[in-house]
Scaffold this motif. Structure first.
Motif, PDB file in Angstrom:
ATOM      1  N   VAL A 181       0.855  -1.194   0.000  1.00 22.79           N
ATOM      2  CA  VAL A 181       0.000   0.000   0.000  1.00 22.79           C
ATOM      3  C   VAL A 181       0.888   1.240   0.000  1.00 22.79           C
ATOM      4  O   VAL A 181       1.830   1.335   0.785  1.00 22.79           O
ATOM      5  N   GLU A 182       0.607   2.168  -0.870  1.00 23.95           N
ATOM      6  CA  GLU A 182       1.480   3.332  -1.009  1.00 23.95           C
ATOM      7  C   GLU A 182       0.862   4.600  -0.457  1.00 23.95           C
ATOM      8  O   GLU A 182       1.374   5.693  -0.653  1.00 23.95           O
ATOM      9  N   SER A 183      -0.262   4.468   0.258  1.00 26.01           N
ATOM     10  CA  SER A 183      -0.898   5.626   0.870  1.00 26.01           C
ATOM     11  C   SER A 183      -0.492   5.707   2.342  1.00 26.01           C
ATOM     12  O   SER A 183      -0.646   4.743   3.087  1.00 26.01           O
ATOM     13  N   TYR A 184       0.049   6.837   2.727  1.00 29.13           N
ATOM     14  CA  TYR A 184       0.496   7.038   4.101  1.00 29.13           C
ATOM     15  C   TYR A 184      -0.149   8.288   4.675  1.00 29.13           C
ATOM     16  O   TYR A 184      -0.462   9.240   3.961  1.00 29.13           O
ATOM     17  N   CYS A 185      -0.342   8.269   5.998  1.00 29.71           N
ATOM     18  CA  CYS A 185      -0.811   9.454   6.716  1.00 29.71           C
ATOM     19  C   CYS A 185       0.003   9.587   7.984  1.00 29.71           C
ATOM     20  O   CYS A 185       0.500   8.597   8.527  1.00 29.71           O
ATOM     21  N   LYS A 186       0.108  10.791   8.468  1.00 29.27           N
ATOM     22  CA  LYS A 186       0.689  10.971   9.790  1.00 29.27           C
ATOM     23  C   LYS A 186      -0.319  10.481  10.828  1.00 29.27           C
ATOM     24  O   LYS A 186      -1.527  10.604  10.636  1.00 29.27           O
ATOM     25  N   LEU A 187       0.188   9.950  11.920  1.00 28.46           N
ATOM     26  CA  LEU A 187      -0.683   9.456  12.973  1.00 28.46           C
ATOM     27  C   LEU A 187      -1.660  10.529  13.440  1.00 28.46           C
ATOM     28  O   LEU A 187      -2.836  10.247  13.684  1.00 28.46           O
ATOM     29  N   PHE A 240      -4.648   0.368  16.199  1.00 26.00           N
ATOM     30  CA  PHE A 240      -3.893  -0.218  17.306  1.00 26.00           C
ATOM     31  C   PHE A 240      -2.798  -1.138  16.779  1.00 26.00           C
ATOM     32  O   PHE A 240      -1.638  -1.043  17.182  1.00 26.00           O
ATOM     33  N   TYR A 241      -3.150  -2.048  15.851  1.00 28.59           N
ATOM     34  CA  TYR A 241      -2.168  -3.047  15.439  1.00 28.59           C
ATOM     35  C   TYR A 241      -1.054  -2.437  14.601  1.00 28.59           C
ATOM     36  O   TYR A 241       0.094  -2.884  14.661  1.00 28.59           O
ATOM     37  N   ALA A 242      -1.358  -1.396  13.833  1.00 25.65           N
ATOM     38  CA  ALA A 242      -0.303  -0.722  13.077  1.00 25.65           C
ATOM     39  C   ALA A 242       0.754  -0.179  14.024  1.00 25.65           C
ATOM     40  O   ALA A 242       1.961  -0.268  13.762  1.00 25.65           O
ATOM     41  N   LEU A 243       0.320   0.381  15.157  1.00 25.94           N
ATOM     42  CA  LEU A 243       1.255   0.915  16.152  1.00 25.94           C
ATOM     43  C   LEU A 243       1.946  -0.209  16.919  1.00 25.94           C
ATOM     44  O   LEU A 243       3.143  -0.141  17.215  1.00 25.94           O
ATOM     45  N   TYR A 244       1.190  -1.253  17.261  1.00 23.66           N
ATOM     46  CA  TYR A 244       1.749  -2.409  17.983  1.00 23.66           C
ATOM     47  C   TYR A 244       2.828  -3.070  17.135  1.00 23.66           C
ATOM     48  O   TYR A 244       3.920  -3.397  17.610  1.00 23.66           O
ATOM     49  N   ASN A 245       2.542  -3.266  15.859  1.00 26.18           N
ATOM     50  CA  ASN A 245       3.481  -3.906  14.949  1.00 26.18           C
ATOM     51  C   ASN A 245       4.741  -3.061  14.778  1.00 26.18           C
ATOM     52  O   ASN A 245       5.866  -3.558  14.830  1.00 26.18           O
ATOM     53  N   MET A 252       3.418  11.540  17.201  1.00 29.42           N
ATOM     54  CA  MET A 252       2.222  11.847  16.414  1.00 29.42           C
ATOM     55  C   MET A 252       2.550  12.174  14.959  1.00 29.42           C
ATOM     56  O   MET A 252       1.668  12.188  14.113  1.00 29.42           O
ATOM     57  N   SER A 253       3.830  12.401  14.669  1.00 29.29           N
ATOM     58  CA  SER A 253       4.250  12.669  13.291  1.00 29.29           C
ATOM     59  C   SER A 253       4.645  11.393  12.549  1.00 29.29           C
ATOM     60  O   SER A 253       5.032  11.448  11.380  1.00 29.29           O
ATOM     61  N   LYS A 254       4.557  10.228  13.251  1.00 26.62           N
ATOM     62  CA  LYS A 254       4.882   8.955  12.607  1.00 26.62           C
ATOM     63  C   LYS A 254       4.037   8.746  11.351  1.00 26.62           C
ATOM     64  O   LYS A 254       2.865   9.074  11.333  1.00 26.62           O
ATOM     65  N   SER A 255       4.650   8.176  10.316  1.00 28.28           N
ATOM     66  CA  SER A 255       3.905   7.832   9.101  1.00 28.28           C
ATOM     67  C   SER A 255       3.268   6.457   9.273  1.00 28.28           C
ATOM     68  O   SER A 255       3.942   5.493   9.634  1.00 28.28           O
ATOM     69  N   ILE A 256       1.967   6.373   9.036  1.00 28.28           N
ATOM     70  CA  ILE A 256       1.215   5.127   9.158  1.00 28.28           C
ATOM     71  C   ILE A 256       0.653   4.764   7.787  1.00 28.28           C
ATOM     72  O   ILE A 256       0.036   5.594   7.117  1.00 28.28           O
ATOM     73  N   VAL A 257       0.885   3.515   7.355  1.00 31.20           N
ATOM     74  CA  VAL A 257       0.318   3.080   6.088  1.00 31.20           C
ATOM     75  C   VAL A 257      -1.208   3.059   6.209  1.00 31.20           C
ATOM     76  O   VAL A 257      -1.752   2.652   7.236  1.00 31.20           O
ATOM     77  N   LEU A 258      -1.900   3.547   5.197  1.00 30.75           N
ATOM     78  CA  LEU A 258      -3.353   3.693   5.279  1.00 30.75           C
ATOM     79  C   LEU A 258      -4.036   2.992   4.108  1.00 30.75           C
ATOM     80  O   LEU A 258      -4.247   3.586   3.048  1.00 30.75           O
ATOM     81  N   PRO A 259      -4.408   1.719   4.269  1.00 29.13           N
ATOM     82  CA  PRO A 259      -5.186   1.026   3.239  1.00 29.13           C
ATOM     83  C   PRO A 259      -6.641   1.490   3.275  1.00 29.13           C
ATOM     84  O   PRO A 259      -7.033   2.292   4.142  1.00 29.13           O
TER      85      PRO A 259
END
Length: 371
Positions: A199-205, A312-317, A345-352
């Motif tokens: 997945v190539e879509s990312y958002c900041k937390l 939750f799991y994106a952060l846990y992982n 809070m500026s972490k990049s999280i993959v967003l499906p």
């Protein structure tokens, strides 16, 4: 052992398949093409610590292309990274690259890049080959340089002779590799990567959270209005809460109204940590009843557009596969690690898509029941 069973010992001259130079099986250190990106466009950046010793890409950051386009190694999705410098090479650092922003990655100059050739090689075959201890032991004997600066040359990889299986056999091996991954990791790390690694879509937390607030410690209970307070001692390493020894505290009613937890909140350890487990653990709040947090923790409430279990799991992982990144976000005073919330809070999280997030929740909850 599965690799050897299917394809034979890659160091043996007696091969099941025709011997080829590794340089004929893949493109080694491919040149960067002309890229239609502005210097301010984002690409993925992967330093050496972001690649694990057990064959996984565990983290990446997004950087402006202009800042990293010179002096770093270029790669694309499905390329295989091979750490060429000691001791990273001997320790097995290497991974298949997935999920690059704009499909482009830049990283450490201590990587060799092996690009599969369509119809000839699979990234999983290349990764398994180059991570085999016997392959790395032979490579270590052919390193050049002195002391801690020894490296495997591109020429060595290019001229390494290996039996090249048919692509159909490599794909069968890939299917076995992926299934073994799922069986090995009960925490669904591999399932998460398989579903969302491309997945190539990312958002900041901060863009995925509707509300966040720290906890309150309160005072010893003296009234019937005391409320249960969750501490980091109630955290388990599996991302769940153990409330056997939950405490109660008197807290101002207006703070209770403002900071009462809701089902679906993620609870973050913002202060604490140990040498082996740095600050930044997360657990999922799925309880019924009134609970608050203590002042070593922080609530993260997802937006309605975000699946709570997925967030939750994106952060846990992320925490469990790259604890070094969490250490880098923390300062330490009086023996306690304190997480920088602005950095976190500026972490990049993959967003499906939300549908994919919901699908992952179903898999996660079913796995929880089975476990």
């Amino acid at each position: 052992s599965q690799f050897i069973e299917m394809f034979g010992n890659p160091l043996s001259l007696n091969q099941k398949n025709e011997l080829k130079r590794l340089g004929e099986c893949c493109i080694l250190n491919p040149r960067r093409p002309n890229i239609a990106l502005c210097d301010t466009d984002k690409v993925s950046f992967i330093p050496m610590p972001a690649v694990s010793e057990d064959g996984y890409l565990v983290d990446m950051t997004d950087e402006e292309y202009g800042k990293v386009k010179k002096g770093f190694t270029y790669f694309e999705n499905n390329d295989v990274l091979f750490a060429k410098i000691t001791p990273c090479m001997e320790n097995g650092k290497g991974a298949i690259v997935h999920g690059l922003i704009n499909g482009i990655g830049m990283g450490s100059t201590e990587f060799h890049v092996l690009r599969p050739i369509n119809g000839i090689s699979s990234p999983y075959w290349l990764l398994a080959l180059t991570r085999m201890p016997i392959f790395r032991e032979r490579a270590a004997k052919n390193m050049s340089g002195t002391g801690g600066q020894k490296r495997v040359s591109a020429s060595y990889l290019d001229h390494f002779m290996v039996g090249l299986p048919a692509i159909e056999e490599q794909r069968r091996f890939e299917a076995i590799y992926r299934q073994a991954d799922k069986s090995k990791f009960g925490d669904f790390k591999s399932q998460f990567i398989e579903m969302f690694g491309t997945v190539e879509s990312y958002c900041k937390l901060e863009d995925l959270v509707s509300d966040t607030f720290p906890g309150e410690w309160g005072s010893e209970p003296t009234s019937e209005n005391a409320i249960k307070v969750i501490r980091t001692t109630n955290f388990t390493n599996e991302g769940h809460l153990d409330l056997a020894d939950v405490v109660t505290r008197d807290i101002e009613p207006k703070k209770v109204a403002r900071k009462k937890l809701k089902q679906g909140d993620t609870i973050l350890e913002r202060s604490g940590g140990t040498k082996d487990n740095p600050v930044g653990r997360v657990v999922f709040f799925d309880e019924i009843g009134d609970y608050l947090l203590n002042n070593f923790t922080q609530a993260l409430r997802p937006k309605e557009s975000v699946n709570p279990v997925y967030l939750f799991y994106a952060l846990y992982n992320s925490y469990n596969i790259n604890k070094a990144a969490m250490r880098a976000m923390a300062s330490q005073t009086t023996g306690i690690q304190n997480l920088s919330m602005s950095d976190f809070m500026s972490k990049s999280i993959v967003l499906p898509s939300r549908d994919e997030q919901n699908k992952f929740e179903q898999i996660y909850r079913q796995a929880d029941k089975s476990k």
